[in-house]
Design a protein around this motif. Structure first.
Motif, PDB file in Angstrom:
ATOM      1  N   PHE A 187       0.860  -1.195   0.000  1.00 40.41           N
ATOM      2  CA  PHE A 187       0.000   0.000   0.000  1.00 40.41           C
ATOM      3  C   PHE A 187       0.893   1.242   0.000  1.00 40.41           C
ATOM      4  CE2 PHE A 187       0.142  -2.091   4.230  1.00 40.41           C
ATOM      5  CZ  PHE A 187       1.040  -1.249   4.865  1.00 40.41           C
ATOM      6  N   GLY A 188       0.264   2.402  -0.211  1.00 38.64           N
ATOM      7  CA  GLY A 188       1.007   3.666  -0.183  1.00 38.64           C
ATOM      8  C   GLY A 188       0.351   4.641   0.778  1.00 38.64           C
ATOM      9  N   TRP A 189       0.967   5.809   0.937  1.00 38.00           N
ATOM     10  CA  TRP A 189       0.376   6.888   1.733  1.00 38.00           C
ATOM     11  C   TRP A 189      -0.005   8.015   0.784  1.00 38.00           C
ATOM     12  CZ3 TRP A 189       3.124   8.588   6.920  1.00 38.00           C
ATOM     13  CH2 TRP A 189       3.018   7.546   7.855  1.00 38.00           C
ATOM     14  N   LEU A 190      -1.283   8.375   0.840  1.00 34.93           N
ATOM     15  CA  LEU A 190      -1.755   9.550   0.107  1.00 34.93           C
ATOM     16  C   LEU A 190      -1.672  10.723   1.086  1.00 34.93           C
ATOM     17  CD1 LEU A 190      -3.392  11.023  -2.165  1.00 34.93           C
ATOM     18  CD2 LEU A 190      -5.459  10.099  -1.097  1.00 34.93           C
ATOM     19  N   GLY A 191      -0.849  11.714   0.767  1.00 30.75           N
ATOM     20  CA  GLY A 191      -0.639  12.845   1.684  1.00 30.75           C
ATOM     21  C   GLY A 191      -1.272  14.113   1.154  1.00 30.75           C
ATOM     22  N   VAL A 192      -1.825  14.905   2.064  1.00 30.90           N
ATOM     23  CA  VAL A 192      -2.377  16.222   1.711  1.00 30.90           C
ATOM     24  C   VAL A 192      -1.812  17.267   2.667  1.00 30.90           C
ATOM     25  CG1 VAL A 192      -4.507  17.587   2.022  1.00 30.90           C
ATOM     26  CG2 VAL A 192      -4.519  15.627   0.504  1.00 30.90           C
ATOM     27  N   LEU A 193      -1.360  18.363   2.082  1.00 32.70           N
ATOM     28  CA  LEU A 193      -0.908  19.508   2.882  1.00 32.70           C
ATOM     29  C   LEU A 193      -1.970  20.582   2.716  1.00 32.70           C
ATOM     30  CD1 LEU A 193       1.765  20.380   4.395  1.00 32.70           C
ATOM     31  CD2 LEU A 193       2.460  21.463   2.259  1.00 32.70           C
ATOM     32  N   SER A 194      -2.385  21.216   3.807  1.00 32.68           N
ATOM     33  CA  SER A 194      -3.423  22.254   3.670  1.00 32.68           C
ATOM     34  C   SER A 194      -3.210  23.360   4.690  1.00 32.68           C
ATOM     35  CB  SER A 194      -4.819  21.648   3.843  1.00 32.68           C
ATOM     36  OG  SER A 194      -4.994  21.222   5.176  1.00 32.68           O
ATOM     37  N   ARG A 218       2.427  21.023  10.319  1.00 27.60           N
ATOM     38  CA  ARG A 218       3.664  21.745  10.055  1.00 27.60           C
ATOM     39  C   ARG A 218       3.767  22.982  10.944  1.00 27.60           C
ATOM     40  NH1 ARG A 218       4.753  17.755   8.492  1.00 27.60           N
ATOM     41  NH2 ARG A 218       5.230  16.958   6.433  1.00 27.60           N
ATOM     42  N   SER A 219       2.607  23.527  11.323  1.00 28.21           N
ATOM     43  CA  SER A 219       2.561  24.703  12.199  1.00 28.21           C
ATOM     44  C   SER A 219       1.149  24.772  12.769  1.00 28.21           C
ATOM     45  CB  SER A 219       2.857  25.967  11.381  1.00 28.21           C
ATOM     46  OG  SER A 219       1.779  26.225  10.495  1.00 28.21           O
ATOM     47  N   LYS A 220       0.856  25.841  13.488  1.00 26.14           N
ATOM     48  CA  LYS A 220      -0.488  25.957  14.084  1.00 26.14           C
ATOM     49  C   LYS A 220      -1.550  26.258  13.019  1.00 26.14           C
ATOM     50  CE  LYS A 220       0.236  26.437  18.883  1.00 26.14           C
ATOM     51  NZ  LYS A 220       1.631  26.476  19.237  1.00 26.14           N
ATOM     52  N   THR A 221      -1.087  26.598  11.815  1.00 26.63           N
ATOM     53  CA  THR A 221      -2.048  26.926  10.749  1.00 26.63           C
ATOM     54  C   THR A 221      -1.892  26.035   9.516  1.00 26.63           C
ATOM     55  OG1 THR A 221      -0.500  28.588   9.924  1.00 26.63           O
ATOM     56  CG2 THR A 221      -2.240  29.361  11.414  1.00 26.63           C
ATOM     57  N   ARG A 222      -0.959  25.092   9.562  1.00 23.16           N
ATOM     58  CA  ARG A 222      -0.741  24.227   8.401  1.00 23.16           C
ATOM     59  C   ARG A 222      -0.764  22.758   8.835  1.00 23.16           C
ATOM     60  NH1 ARG A 222       3.527  25.440   3.654  1.00 23.16           N
ATOM     61  NH2 ARG A 222       1.926  26.999   3.246  1.00 23.16           N
ATOM     62  N   SER A 223      -1.581  21.965   8.155  1.00 16.52           N
ATOM     63  CA  SER A 223      -1.744  20.552   8.523  1.00 16.52           C
ATOM     64  C   SER A 223      -1.210  19.628   7.441  1.00 16.52           C
ATOM     65  CB  SER A 223      -3.230  20.222   8.704  1.00 16.52           C
ATOM     66  OG  SER A 223      -3.795  21.027   9.693  1.00 16.52           O
ATOM     67  N   ARG A 224      -0.829  18.448   7.865  1.00 16.00           N
ATOM     68  CA  ARG A 224      -0.415  17.398   6.945  1.00 16.00           C
ATOM     69  C   ARG A 224      -1.169  16.135   7.352  1.00 16.00           C
ATOM     70  NH1 ARG A 224       1.378  16.371   1.923  1.00 16.00           N
ATOM     71  NH2 ARG A 224       3.012  14.797   1.778  1.00 16.00           N
ATOM     72  N   TYR A 225      -1.948  15.591   6.430  1.00 19.44           N
ATOM     73  CA  TYR A 225      -2.718  14.382   6.716  1.00 19.44           C
ATOM     74  C   TYR A 225      -2.343  13.293   5.718  1.00 19.44           C
ATOM     75  CZ  TYR A 225      -5.647  17.490   9.511  1.00 19.44           C
ATOM     76  OH  TYR A 225      -6.086  18.399  10.450  1.00 19.44           O
ATOM     77  N   TYR A 226      -2.457  12.044   6.172  1.00 10.68           N
ATOM     78  CA  TYR A 226      -2.166  10.911   5.287  1.00 10.68           C
ATOM     79  C   TYR A 226      -3.262   9.844   5.403  1.00 10.68           C
ATOM     80  CZ  TYR A 226       2.700  12.640   5.288  1.00 10.68           C
ATOM     81  OH  TYR A 226       3.841  13.397   5.176  1.00 10.68           O
ATOM     82  N   LEU A 227      -3.489   9.148   4.299  1.00 10.20           N
ATOM     83  CA  LEU A 227      -4.385   7.994   4.279  1.00 10.20           C
ATOM     84  C   LEU A 227      -3.662   6.819   3.642  1.00 10.20           C
ATOM     85  CD1 LEU A 227      -7.685   9.486   2.767  1.00 10.20           C
ATOM     86  CD2 LEU A 227      -7.280   8.889   5.165  1.00 10.20           C
ATOM     87  N   GLN A 228      -3.797   5.644   4.225  1.00  4.77           N
ATOM     88  CA  GLN A 228      -3.320   4.418   3.562  1.00  4.77           C
ATOM     89  C   GLN A 228      -4.210   4.177   2.345  1.00  4.77           C
ATOM     90  OE1 GLN A 228      -3.742   0.877   6.003  1.00  4.77           O
ATOM     91  NE2 GLN A 228      -3.320  -0.489   4.256  1.00  4.77           N
TER      92      GLN A 228
END
Ligand code: APR
Ligand code: PHB
Length: 398
Positions: A187-194, A218-228
């Motif tokens: 499987f892989g990781w699908l990553g989103v930065l927002s 990444r900071s208090k205003t920037r998120s990084r999420y991943y899904l298998q």
């Protein structure tokens, strides 16, 4: 600055390993030349995990580039494990006698190292084409490359192969002199930065029957999420809406309610791999960082391993020049690999514990739930995970 035709150490690759190596050697008065295939902007466009162990923080401080990291990085003393729909905190700080990790983007860290090298006007060639390593099994290694169609040749004492997984250094070693250990995950990781506030002030590692999810930041205003996701998925298949909907399904009710969504500013799929090369020294050429090993990202050990390789390597090379001793060089592989295998084991174990493996059936999920239940209720179980997550000491077991 005119390009030298001789230097003490040629460093191949200007990722975090190569740049940190350059700073550590500079502090000891050793000349280096860095050759990088890409542009600086390209190097900075790669989004990678940013959880720093104390040893990595100390190394950045040692070379004088820790200022912005201390100002902008987020100190985390724990993280959450989510399974069977409930979250449980691993109090790393308490379980390890006061240790924490620092959440600071790898892009920012690379930029800080790049700026430090630029400020010192140390030679770095970006867009170096066709870099090749020669005679590294003799006392007079040589590196050749082209830039703007002009051929260059550099003599040196040592070559530091900091050129990542697809680099030229490992590929130049004769096949009978190197052994590679590899495991690819299905499987892989699908990553989103927002640019949205993180769903929680610490990281959440989620085991769900729908697959693993990670809420990072990444900071208090920037998120990084991943899904298998299955390896066959293409990033174009995943709209932002589909990503957020699937992430919500893998979270607990409280996180689901708190999740703030927004447009993605980066979206990509990365495969997962465990990979180790033995040895890491070939005469006068050394491999460090991703050139020698890859970990699956669960637990974010990649950058930390790269930093400690480079610390061992720079120490060995400094010892060679200052004390006329080859002891450090001779021990380089062994010292690194001991630490690397421990981190490889942890990353493989944490990946196996948190991801969904359909081939293991329902009983596989039950085993994972039982292990997680044991880990969070046993102090020694919790401590084992905390101790590995904050990072084993550099001299562990020596
Ligand atoms: N010639 C010159 N440069 C090269 C060549 C080549 N033939 N091949 C690769 N490079 C460069 C790449 O362009 C890249 O910038 O070497 C650099 C290697 O950098 P990274 O891949 O970032 O590897 P490393 O510096 O070891 O950093 C390890 O990256 O993948 C993450 O989790 C990992 O955090 C860890 C970090
Ligand atoms: C990330 O923020 O990219 C990250 C954090 C922790 C991990 C992996 C990736 O374990």
């Amino acid at each position: 600055m005119p390009k030298p035709t001789r230097t003490q150490v040629v460093i191949i690759g200007a990722g975090p390993s190569g740049l940190l190596m350059g700073q550590l050697l500079y502090k000891a008065g050793i000349d280096t030349l860095i050759l990088e295939r890409q542009t600086g902007d390209y190097v900075l466009s790669r989004i990678r995990a940013g959880v720093l162990e104390q040893v990595s923080i100390d190394l950045l401080d040692e070379v004088g580039v820790g200022k912005r990291m201390h100002q902008e990085g987020l100190v985390h003393g724990g993280f959450d494990l989510l399974f069977k729909g409930e979250r449980h905190r691993i109090d790393m700080n308490k379980l390890t006698g006061g240790k924490n990790v620092m959440v600071y983007g790898q892009t920012e860290l690379t930029l800080d190292l790049m700026n430090a090298r630029k400020a010192l006007d140390l030679p770095t060639v970006y867009e170096a084409e066709n870099v090749q390593v020669h005679e590294f099994d003799t006392a007079k290694p040589r590196v050749t490359y082209q830039q703007n169609g002009i051929a260059h040749s550099i003599e040196c004492d040592f070559i530091a192969g900091c050129d990542g997984f697809h680099g030229v250094c490992r590929a130049s070693v004769p096949k009978d002199k190197i052994r590679e250990y590899e495991k690819a995950y299905p499987f892989g990781w699908l990553g989103v930065l927002s640019d949205t506030p993180p769903v929680h002030h610490e990281l959440i590692y989620a085991n769900s029957t729908r697959g693993f999810a990670l809420c990072s930041q990444r900071s208090k205003t920037r998120s990084r999420y991943y899904l298998q996701v299955p390896l066959t998925d293409k990033v174009e298949q995943w709209s932002d809406e589909a990503f957020w909907e699937e992430l919500r399904k893998r979270l607990d009710p409280e996180a689901r309610a708190q999740l703030v969504t927004g447009p993605s500013i980066e979206k990509s799929i990365a495969p997962l791999r465990s990979f180790v090369t033995e040895p890491m020294r070939f005469g006068r050429m050394f491999l460090a960082g991703d050139a020698a090993h890859i970990v699956p990202p669960t637990g974010a050990k990649g950058l930390n391993l790269a930093a400690t390789d480079v610390k061992y390597l720079s120490t060995a090379i400094i010892e060679y020049y200052q004390e006329n001793s080859e002891a450090g060089i001779d021990h380089y592989s062994e010292r690194c690999l001991r630490r690397i295998w421990r981190a490889e084991r942890f990353s493989w174990w944490f990946t196996s514990l948190m991801h969904h493996f359909p081939e293991n059936g329902e009983i596989g999920q039950k085993f994972q739930d039982a292990e997680l239940d044991y880990l969070i209720h046993s102090e020694s179980g919790s401590r084992t995970i905390a101790e590995n997550y904050v990072g084993l000491p550099m001299d562990f077991g020596d």
